[in-house]
Design an enzyme around this catalytic site. Sequence first.
Site, mmCIF file in Angstrom:
data_model
loop_
_atom_site.group_PDB
_atom_site.id
_atom_site.type_symbol
_atom_site.label_atom_id
_atom_site.label_comp_id
_atom_site.label_asym_id
_atom_site.label_seq_id
_atom_site.Cartn_x
_atom_site.Cartn_y
_atom_site.Cartn_z
ATOM 1 N N SER A 8 0.822 -1.199 0.000
ATOM 2 C CA SER A 8 0.000 0.000 0.000
ATOM 3 C C SER A 8 0.861 1.256 0.000
ATOM 4 O O SER A 8 1.647 1.491 0.928
ATOM 5 C CB SER A 8 -0.917 0.017 1.227
ATOM 6 O OG SER A 8 -1.609 1.249 1.281
ATOM 7 N N HIS A 32 -1.093 -1.117 -4.274
ATOM 8 C CA HIS A 32 -2.381 -0.779 -3.683
ATOM 9 C C HIS A 32 -2.444 0.727 -3.480
ATOM 10 O O HIS A 32 -1.579 1.307 -2.811
ATOM 11 C CB HIS A 32 -2.539 -1.514 -2.344
ATOM 12 C CG HIS A 32 -3.909 -1.434 -1.764
ATOM 13 N ND1 HIS A 32 -4.937 -2.259 -2.168
ATOM 14 C CD2 HIS A 32 -4.423 -0.635 -0.807
ATOM 15 C CE1 HIS A 32 -6.029 -1.976 -1.474
ATOM 16 N NE2 HIS A 32 -5.752 -0.989 -0.644
ATOM 17 N N ASP A 34 -4.752 3.701 -2.017
ATOM 18 C CA ASP A 34 -5.903 4.035 -1.186
ATOM 19 C C ASP A 34 -6.397 5.430 -1.544
ATOM 20 O O ASP A 34 -5.738 6.434 -1.268
ATOM 21 C CB ASP A 34 -5.524 3.985 0.292
ATOM 22 C CG ASP A 34 -5.289 2.567 0.778
ATOM 23 O OD1 ASP A 34 -6.233 1.762 0.683
ATOM 24 O OD2 ASP A 34 -4.180 2.261 1.232
ATOM 25 N N MET A 36 -8.893 8.206 -0.724
ATOM 26 C CA MET A 36 -9.745 8.641 0.385
ATOM 27 C C MET A 36 -10.171 10.085 0.153
ATOM 28 O O MET A 36 -9.358 10.921 -0.250
ATOM 29 C CB MET A 36 -8.988 8.532 1.713
ATOM 30 C CG MET A 36 -8.423 7.167 2.022
ATOM 31 S SD MET A 36 -7.601 7.164 3.637
ATOM 32 C CE MET A 36 -6.834 5.541 3.618
ATOM 33 N N HIS A 65 -8.289 1.159 -4.306
ATOM 34 C CA HIS A 65 -9.261 0.915 -3.244
ATOM 35 C C HIS A 65 -9.947 2.240 -2.944
ATOM 36 O O HIS A 65 -9.340 3.140 -2.351
ATOM 37 C CB HIS A 65 -8.530 0.358 -2.017
ATOM 38 C CG HIS A 65 -9.395 0.139 -0.825
ATOM 39 N ND1 HIS A 65 -8.864 -0.131 0.425
ATOM 40 C CD2 HIS A 65 -10.741 0.138 -0.655
ATOM 41 C CE1 HIS A 65 -9.841 -0.276 1.290
ATOM 42 N NE2 HIS A 65 -10.981 -0.110 0.663
ATOM 43 N N MET A 67 -12.122 4.487 -1.008
ATOM 44 C CA MET A 67 -12.784 4.778 0.269
ATOM 45 C C MET A 67 -13.390 6.169 0.149
ATOM 46 O O MET A 67 -12.904 7.135 0.735
ATOM 47 C CB MET A 67 -11.780 4.671 1.420
ATOM 48 C CG MET A 67 -11.391 3.239 1.723
ATOM 49 S SD MET A 67 -10.108 3.089 2.980
ATOM 50 C CE MET A 67 -8.649 3.109 1.915
ATOM 51 N N MET A 136 -11.756 -5.585 5.319
ATOM 52 C CA MET A 136 -10.900 -4.675 6.071
ATOM 53 C C MET A 136 -10.586 -5.293 7.435
ATOM 54 O O MET A 136 -11.484 -5.726 8.148
ATOM 55 C CB MET A 136 -11.597 -3.326 6.266
ATOM 56 C CG MET A 136 -11.810 -2.534 4.989
ATOM 57 S SD MET A 136 -10.251 -2.091 4.171
ATOM 58 C CE MET A 136 -9.428 -1.118 5.433
ATOM 59 N N GLY A 144 -1.202 2.105 9.720
ATOM 60 C CA GLY A 144 -0.489 1.939 10.980
ATOM 61 C C GLY A 144 -1.336 1.454 12.137
ATOM 62 O O GLY A 144 -0.851 1.391 13.269
ATOM 63 N N ASP A 174 -6.828 -6.203 4.222
ATOM 64 C CA ASP A 174 -6.155 -4.903 4.226
ATOM 65 C C ASP A 174 -6.213 -4.315 5.620
ATOM 66 O O ASP A 174 -7.301 -4.057 6.140
ATOM 67 C CB ASP A 174 -6.853 -3.976 3.219
ATOM 68 C CG ASP A 174 -6.225 -2.586 3.149
ATOM 69 O OD1 ASP A 174 -5.227 -2.334 3.840
ATOM 70 O OD2 ASP A 174 -6.752 -1.755 2.382
ATOM 71 N N GLY A 175 -5.019 -4.123 6.213
ATOM 72 C CA GLY A 175 -4.953 -3.467 7.514
ATOM 73 C C GLY A 175 -4.195 -4.267 8.546
ATOM 74 O O GLY A 175 -4.582 -5.375 8.883
#
Length: 220
Positions: A8, A32, A34, A36, A65, A67, A136, A144, A174-175
């Site tokens: 990511s 990946h 993200d 947002m 991804h 979001m 998720m 983090g 993911d996460g």
Amino acid sequence: MTVQISPSLLASDFARLADEAERVSDVADWLHVDVMDGHFVPNLTVGLPVVEALLKHARLPLDCHLMIEDPDRWAPSYAEAGARNVTIHAEAASAPVRTLRAIRAAGARAGLAINPATPVEPYADLLPELDMLLLMTIEPGFGGQPFLDMVLPKLRRARDLVSAAGGAVWLQVDGGVTDETIVRCAEAGADVFVSGSAVFGSADPAASVQALRAAAASVA
């Protein structure tokens, strides 16, 4: 099980995205990204213009991804731009079937993401419309965060649903994915693993990707 690693870029140096992507290009399967919007999640990261710019330089396919609010409007544009996988959130989509089909029609794989508190069973009928189901394993919005073990039983149920459907749907997590938690995810049935801090937070991102792959493959 074929293990796929998708580092990511959320945990990378945003001022050097192309260089950061290159650091894992020889060892990872995907990048990946993200996206947002500061509304669906509280954080604000990158949007379509940055993805379009990154596509000109990245050697790995982009796993976008989203979001964001209103993915029905925006998701097809990421596929049209050249992203190879576009994932929307079940919690945000008003017309998921139409949007997933539009992503596929634009030439990308279509993914559906669900948050930790969202049950997977209501989306079983959507599996024929999916190429990937993303669970998720943290609350979306920030990198983090610690891995949420509570998702593992849901991951096992998701694997059972995918197997029962008989399709070739990838199961992504993911996460909080580290050398240790990736083993538990693989044991529960995941085969595509997103990792940000464990990769780009290390001194050698490429070596970290290789370590993650080896850990997950040890379960297969």
